[in-house]
Design a protein around this motif. Structure first.
Motif, PDB file in Angstrom:
ATOM      1  N   ARG A  16       3.702  -1.781   5.145  1.00  0.00           N
ATOM      2  CA  ARG A  16       4.253  -0.813   4.206  1.00  0.00           C
ATOM      3  C   ARG A  16       3.869   0.581   4.662  1.00  0.00           C
ATOM      4  O   ARG A  16       2.705   0.878   4.905  1.00  0.00           O
ATOM      5  CB  ARG A  16       3.677  -1.061   2.802  1.00  0.00           C
ATOM      6  N   LEU A  21       5.047   3.196  -0.542  1.00  0.00           N
ATOM      7  CA  LEU A  21       4.025   2.941  -1.557  1.00  0.00           C
ATOM      8  C   LEU A  21       3.932   4.062  -2.584  1.00  0.00           C
ATOM      9  O   LEU A  21       3.052   4.056  -3.433  1.00  0.00           O
ATOM     10  CB  LEU A  21       2.666   2.772  -0.876  1.00  0.00           C
ATOM     11  N   LEU A 329      -1.752   2.271   7.666  1.00  0.00           N
ATOM     12  CA  LEU A 329      -1.170   1.243   6.799  1.00  0.00           C
ATOM     13  C   LEU A 329      -0.389   0.184   7.566  1.00  0.00           C
ATOM     14  O   LEU A 329      -0.251  -0.952   7.101  1.00  0.00           O
ATOM     15  CB  LEU A 329      -0.256   1.897   5.763  1.00  0.00           C
ATOM     16  N   ALA A 347      -2.777  -1.940   1.673  1.00  0.00           N
ATOM     17  CA  ALA A 347      -1.941  -1.212   0.711  1.00  0.00           C
ATOM     18  C   ALA A 347      -2.294  -1.543  -0.740  1.00  0.00           C
ATOM     19  O   ALA A 347      -2.446  -0.631  -1.569  1.00  0.00           O
ATOM     20  CB  ALA A 347      -0.471  -1.513   0.978  1.00  0.00           C
TER      21      ALA A 347
END
Length: 355
Positions: A16, A21, A329, A347
């Protein structure tokens, strides 16, 4: 084919990015892919070398369309802390011109990569008459997670990265030159981001790509985030060095001259402070900014006045911050030859911490 580093118990099934996010930085819109390749004429390619546990390394190529010794592009460079090697940048600082793609790799492989880049340029139409080639190659030390002394990056790997370079989405995390790099206590690697920027009554695109490998304590939206805060296991083999480097390449189609691009490169390095960079004695923090629009031709655009640069300055600060978060990430867990392990920024745990 490279071997897989294995499953990461803390990583999501699909990596992600920060913006997915809800952690996008700033108010400016991104380009289509939120990547340096949103800048017209910019392509990116990677060669990733993974042979666990000994080798986690590679090379990344940023390829501006048509660049060559006879067709240079305006560029500027800034060394925030010069403990590193960014080959070819003294000529850029002197002449304000970039005449090759920009390659990123591992510290001890940088010289082989530069030689391979020279050979590639000499074979192409852009270098057909060249008697001098200023190869531009940056590096980060991936020795914590890779056998750096083996110098695994070879000529064929460099050529593969250059020939595979494409526009569109850019692979991030533990790929290419970021395969074995770490930052801020986490596994890091390659990250990228872009912004569409209003400049002098028109819209320009600015994109950045980072090779993140630096120390400090991560800050996300102003909050300190340590590995322990998000449940990342301690490295049982010992903490390992948390010094390192960050190579930042910025590209824009805004009509800027070399002096202005140097100012942009300087701010790209400043942006690392937003994510908690320590700028340690052993860190090589470099920014290179290039323009994709050759200047000085009769039909060329007028240079943006200095008073109109503020939107670009703000854009590069936001894009670098987001690119570093993307690198953290999207990375994968890696264990190196000394038993050191680094995990990506998870995440779900990060979002829970931020509330």
């Amino acid at each position: 084919m490279p071997e897989s580093p294995g499953p990461d118990p803390l990583a999501p099934t699909v990596p992600r990015r920060a913006r997915q996010l809800g952690l996008g930085i700033g108010d400016l819109p991104t380009g289509t892919h939120n990547a340096i390749t949103d800048v017209p004429g910019i392509r990116v390619g990677h060669t990733t070398l993974i042979h666990p546990p000994r080798v986690h390394s590679g090379v990344t190529a940023i390829v501006p369309e048509g660049v060559g010794p006879g067709s240079p592009l305006p560029a500027g460079v800034f060394a925030g802390n010069g403990y590193g090697k960014f080959l070819g940048t003294t000529q850029i600082a002197e002449l304000g011109a970039l005449e090759t793609p920009v390659l990123l790799t591992s510290t001890l492989s940088a010289f082989r990569v530069a030689d391979a880049l020279v050979g590639w340029i000499l074979e192409r139409p852009e270098g057909a008459d060249a008697r001098s080639v200023n190869a531009v190659v940056g590096e980060c030390n991936d020795g914590l997670l890779s056998d750096i002394r083996s110098r695994p990056v070879r000529e064929e790997h460099v050529r593969a990265a250059l020939e595979s370079a494409s526009a569109g989405p850019v692979a991030e995390g533990s790929v290419g030159a970021g395969t074995g790099t770490t930052a801020l206590g986490f596994k890091a690697g390659i990250g990228t981001s872009s912004r569409r920027v209003p400049v002098a009554g028109q819209e320009a695109t600015l994109g950045v790509l980072v090779q993140a490998n630096f120390g400090g304590t991560l800050r996300v939206l102003g909050r300190t985030v340590t590995p322990a805060d998000v449940g990342v296991p301690a490295d049982e083999s010992g903490p390992g060095p948390e010094t390192g480097s960050c190579m930042i390449v910025t590209a824009t189609d805004a009509p800027l001259d070399a002096r202005q691009l140097t100012r942009l490169a300087r701010r790209s390095v400043y942006a690392l402070a937003r994510v908690g960079a320590g700028y340690s004695n052993g860190s090589g923090d470099y920014g290179l900014a290039l323009g994709t629009r050759p200047l000085g031709t009769p039909a060329g655009p007028a240079v943006v006045p200095d008073a109109g640069l503020d939107p670009l300055f703000g854009a590069v600060l936001d894009a670098v911050e987001e690119a570093v978060l993307n690198a953290l990430l999207t990375a994968a867990r890696v264990t190196g030859p000394g038993g050191h392990t680094r995990y990506p920024l998870p995440a779900a745990q990060l979002l829970a911490l931020l509330g």
